[in-house]
Design a protein around this motif. Structure first.
Motif, PDB file in Angstrom:
ATOM      1  N   PRO A   1     -37.086  32.573  37.673  1.00 23.01           N
ATOM      2  CA  PRO A   1     -37.919  33.778  37.687  1.00 23.01           C
ATOM      3  C   PRO A   1     -37.658  34.676  38.896  1.00 23.01           C
ATOM      4  O   PRO A   1     -38.569  34.990  39.667  1.00 23.01           O
ATOM      5  CB  PRO A   1     -39.333  33.199  37.706  1.00 23.01           C
ATOM      6  N   HIS A   2     -36.403  35.067  39.078  1.00 22.45           N
ATOM      7  CA  HIS A   2     -36.031  35.921  40.207  1.00 22.45           C
ATOM      8  C   HIS A   2     -35.103  37.022  39.712  1.00 22.45           C
ATOM      9  O   HIS A   2     -34.447  36.884  38.672  1.00 22.45           O
ATOM     10  CB  HIS A   2     -35.338  35.098  41.299  1.00 22.45           C
TER      11      HIS A   2
ATOM     12  N   ARG B   1     -36.112  37.685  31.597  1.00 18.14           N
ATOM     13  CA  ARG B   1     -34.689  37.958  31.814  1.00 18.14           C
ATOM     14  C   ARG B   1     -34.071  36.699  32.400  1.00 18.14           C
ATOM     15  O   ARG B   1     -34.680  36.027  33.238  1.00 18.14           O
ATOM     16  CB  ARG B   1     -34.511  39.127  32.790  1.00 18.14           C
ATOM     17  N   TYR B   2     -32.886  36.417  31.989  1.00 17.32           N
ATOM     18  CA  TYR B   2     -32.245  35.219  32.499  1.00 17.32           C
ATOM     19  C   TYR B   2     -30.752  35.474  32.606  1.00 17.32           C
ATOM     20  O   TYR B   2     -30.212  36.428  32.060  1.00 17.32           O
ATOM     21  CB  TYR B   2     -32.501  34.011  31.594  1.00 17.32           C
TER      22      TYR B   2
ATOM     23  N   GLU C   1     -26.747  36.718  45.128  1.00 19.34           N
ATOM     24  CA  GLU C   1     -26.645  36.566  46.573  1.00 19.34           C
ATOM     25  C   GLU C   1     -26.838  35.126  47.032  1.00 19.34           C
ATOM     26  O   GLU C   1     -26.275  34.717  48.053  1.00 19.34           O
ATOM     27  CB  GLU C   1     -27.688  37.460  47.257  1.00 19.34           C
ATOM     28  N   THR C   2     -27.614  34.337  46.280  1.00 17.97           N
ATOM     29  CA  THR C   2     -27.966  32.991  46.744  1.00 17.97           C
ATOM     30  C   THR C   2     -27.296  31.863  45.974  1.00 17.97           C
ATOM     31  O   THR C   2     -26.813  30.892  46.572  1.00 17.97           O
ATOM     32  CB  THR C   2     -29.490  32.787  46.679  1.00 17.97           C
ATOM     33  N   LYS C   3     -27.266  31.951  44.651  1.00 20.50           N
ATOM     34  CA  LYS C   3     -26.769  30.849  43.830  1.00 20.50           C
ATOM     35  C   LYS C   3     -25.295  31.002  43.452  1.00 20.50           C
ATOM     36  O   LYS C   3     -24.551  30.021  43.402  1.00 20.50           O
ATOM     37  CB  LYS C   3     -27.608  30.732  42.553  1.00 20.50           C
ATOM     38  N   LEU C   4     -24.895  32.217  43.154  1.00 15.75           N
ATOM     39  CA  LEU C   4     -23.546  32.433  42.634  1.00 15.75           C
ATOM     40  C   LEU C   4     -22.444  31.997  43.599  1.00 15.75           C
ATOM     41  O   LEU C   4     -21.472  31.363  43.168  1.00 15.75           O
ATOM     42  CB  LEU C   4     -23.375  33.905  42.240  1.00 15.75           C
TER      43      LEU C   4
END
Length: 377
Positions: free
Chosen positions: A80-81, A4-5, A88-91
């Motif tokens: 792979p998360h 999934r990506y 929550e972290t990158k966006l």
């Protein structure tokens, strides 16, 4: 194995509907789910409290890039998360960075307007204009999408998109072969060196024409056009400010008859005309600028055309949005284009993206393999 990506789709309302249709044609039909959709506005400048509308007229350097050919670069990153971890972290960082970018370069948030002649197109940005950032979760096969293998579209199975990778040894072999043959033909006027851009483009152009025109014996006099853009910031009589953020590209053309590209010396003929176009550009960057529009129309009406998009000088595999090095960088473009980028796997190599008819792809690959083998002899 499927991964999934998350696809980060940066949509601009400045793009015409034709471009959206192109992207849809190259998409791979898989289950997907809309995660989030945002409207990102330029960050407010602390010293500016008024709401204004800004406009930017297109220069003669901008107009050739306003259509009808549109391209889009896609970056594939292994992540792979879970999706919630991305949100929550990158966006938040991506949204903030985009907002800051729009503050410094407002045209990205504007709209391209095309008034009737004699008025020229311009970009207008109102105070409430935004850029749409769409987050979609997909169950498509990440390994397949990020590979160099041919991939067909969901609306037209007659075309495939693939990447041909030329290693450093391949390119050096093409250089040696072309230089040796040129010296045999005309030693006095042969160059000392050839760039990897010239030999790779010439090789692909000749191979494509041999493939696509292999059965067109009756139209050997058809003109084949090859067009590429060149940065000329350092080639003008006056200095360009380091802070200049606009286009400074000139358009270069090479023209040959089909029979000259299909023949045994097609590769060398292509090398000569592309090398000449590069040499002319270096001495007089805007020599034929007044004829660009007329020549562009002639290319699409009377001849066959191959346009170069991208450049290995962009170092796209060094682009890090917080995910590390990209697994794959690809250009989505029409049938009449080829894309160029540095190799993601081998230093000194090149990746060439192409759209071919599915019935021609194997023939084209065979022509490439035979040509590379011949260059080693």
């Amino acid at each position: 194995m499927q991964y999934r990506y998350v696809i980060i789709n940066h949509l601009r309302n400045t793009f015409p509907s034709e471009f959206s249709n192109l992207i849809k044609q190259m998409a791979v039909p898989r289950a997907h789910k809309l995660v989030e959709k945002f409207h990102v506005a330029p960050a407010s400048h602390p010293d500016c409290r008024t709401r204004t509308t800004s406009s930017l007229p297109l220069s003669f350097l901008d107009l050739p890039l306003a259509g009808p050919i549109y391209v889009k670069r896609q970056f594939f990153y292994h992540f792979p998360h879970p999706v919630h971890h991305f949100c929550e972290t990158k966006l938040p960082t991506l949204k903030h960075s985009l907002s800051l970018t729009l503050q410094h370069f407002f045209p990205l948030a504007g709209n391209l307007l095309c008034p009737p002649p004699p008025h020229r197109p311009f970009i207008r940005r109102a105070h409430d204009d935004t850029v749409t950032l769409t987050i979609v979760e997909s169950e498509a096969d990440f390994n397949h999408l990020s590979s160099n293998h041919p991939k067909s579209g969901d609306t037209d199975e007659d075309f495939v998109k693939a990447t041909a990778v030329f290693g450093k040894d391949d390119i050096e072999g093409l250089k040696r072969w072309a230089l040796n043959q040129w010296k045999k033909d005309d030693e006095l006027n042969s160059p000392q060196n050839l760039s990897k851009f010239v030999v790779t483009c010439a090789f692909v152009w000749a191979s494509l024409v041999k493939t696509r025109c292999r059965n067109d014996d009756e139209i050997n006099d058809k003109e084949e056009y090859f067009r590429f853009a060149a940065d000329c910031r350092d080639r003008l009589e006056y200095a360009i400010p380091e802070t200049y953020f606009g286009n400074c590209l000139t358009l270069c053309y090479a023209i040959l008859k089909s029979k000259d590209l299909k023949g045994e010396g097609g590769f060398l003929s292509a090398v000569k005309v592309i090398e000449r176009a590069v040499t002319d550009m270096k001495s007089e960057p805007f020599k034929d600028a007044k004829n660009w529009r007329a020549l562009f129309m002639k290319m699409f009406v009377l001849g066959s055309t191959l346009l170069v998009t991208g450049s290995p000088k962009f170092t796209v595999y060094e682009t890090d949005f917080g995910f590390g090095r990209p697994t794959k960088v690809e250009m989505v473009h029409p049938f009449k284009c080829m894309s160029l980028a540095e190799s993601g796997d081998e230093e000194g190599g090149l990746e060439v993206g192409l759209v071919c008819r599915s019935t021609e792809f194997e023939i084209f690959i065979s022509a490439i393999e035979q040509g590379l083998e011949a260059s080693k002899s």
